[in-house]
Design a protein around this motif. Structure first.
Motif, short mmCIF file in Angstrom:
data_model
loop_
_atom_site.label_atom_id
_atom_site.label_comp_id
_atom_site.label_asym_id
_atom_site.label_seq_id
_atom_site.Cartn_x
_atom_site.Cartn_y
_atom_site.Cartn_z
N PHE A 129 0.85 -1.19 0.00
CA PHE A 129 0.00 0.00 0.00
C PHE A 129 0.88 1.24 0.00
N PRO A 136 -2.66 -2.88 6.95
CA PRO A 136 -2.78 -1.58 6.28
C PRO A 136 -4.22 -1.14 6.02
N ARG A 137 -5.17 -2.03 6.15
CA ARG A 137 -6.56 -1.66 5.93
C ARG A 137 -7.19 -1.02 7.17
N PHE A 148 -6.44 1.73 9.79
CA PHE A 148 -5.50 2.82 10.01
C PHE A 148 -6.19 4.01 10.68
N GLN A 167 -3.43 0.78 -3.15
CA GLN A 167 -2.33 -0.08 -3.54
C GLN A 167 -1.33 0.68 -4.40
N TYR A 222 -2.66 7.47 2.14
CA TYR A 222 -3.50 7.64 3.34
C TYR A 222 -3.75 9.11 3.61
N LEU A 279 -1.05 2.02 11.95
CA LEU A 279 -1.70 0.83 11.43
C LEU A 279 -2.04 -0.11 12.58
N PRO A 298 -6.57 3.59 2.15
CA PRO A 298 -5.47 2.74 1.71
C PRO A 298 -5.60 2.49 0.21
N PRO A 347 2.00 4.57 1.31
CA PRO A 347 1.83 5.28 2.59
C PRO A 347 1.38 6.73 2.43
#
Length: 161
Positions: A48, A115-116, A118, A61, A53, A127, A59, A50
């Motif tokens: 993902f 990562p999903r 956050f 990809q 975000y 995270l 998130p 960063p």
């Protein structure tokens, strides 16, 4: 399927850290590193982006086309602008505590964040391993960060051994 083909397919799944034929098995993150990475590919936070975000509020990809190597990890981004922003300010855009769950760190254990799940608090990315942890942290980040501040240095030292 011939045994050789099956073996190659399994090897590809292991190297990529995913297995489409095994959807119940998530990519495994290393828990002996200061940054959470896929132990087979070296990719941080499951690929993902960063910076997304902060920019997209979700998130997103990244792609192999826009990668950077930093802190012993491969980071992926959606575009060159996000990659450049990260490289200019990795302390801002990189997940805090190397991507480990701060709610778990506050309890004295290190568990890789998903990562999903956050939260962005005080302009930093955190995270979490579970939704419950994310929700508890979001309700009172200062309390968690106080506890994390006491425990993280010792836990971080153990990760690097």
């Amino acid at each position: 399927m011939r045994p050789g083909i099956a073996l190659i397919g399994r090897l590809v799944c292991l190297l990529a850290g995913i297995c489409l034929a095994c959807p119940g098995l998530p990519a495994q993150a290393a828990t002996t590193e200061r940054i959470v990475v896929n132990r087979f590919s070296g990719v941080a936070i499951e690929g993902f982006d960063p910076v997304a975000y902060f920019v997209d509020g979700a998130p997103m990809q990244g792609t192999a086309e826009f990668e950077a190597n930093l802190w012993g990890a491969v980071w992926r981004f959606r575009n060159e602008g996000n990659r450049a922003s990260f490289l200019a300010h990795p302390e801002v855009y990189g997940p805090q505590f190397g991507g480990y769950d701060p709610a778990d760190i506050a309890r004295g254990v290190v568990i890789a964040g998903n990562p999903r799940f956050f939260v962005i608090a005080a302009q930093r990315l955190y995270l979490f391993s579970r939704e419950d942890n994310r929700d508890a942290f979001a309700a009172d980040p200062e309390r968690f960060l106080y506890e994390v501040g006491k425990r993280w240095p010792a836990l971080q030292d153990k990760l690097s051994q």
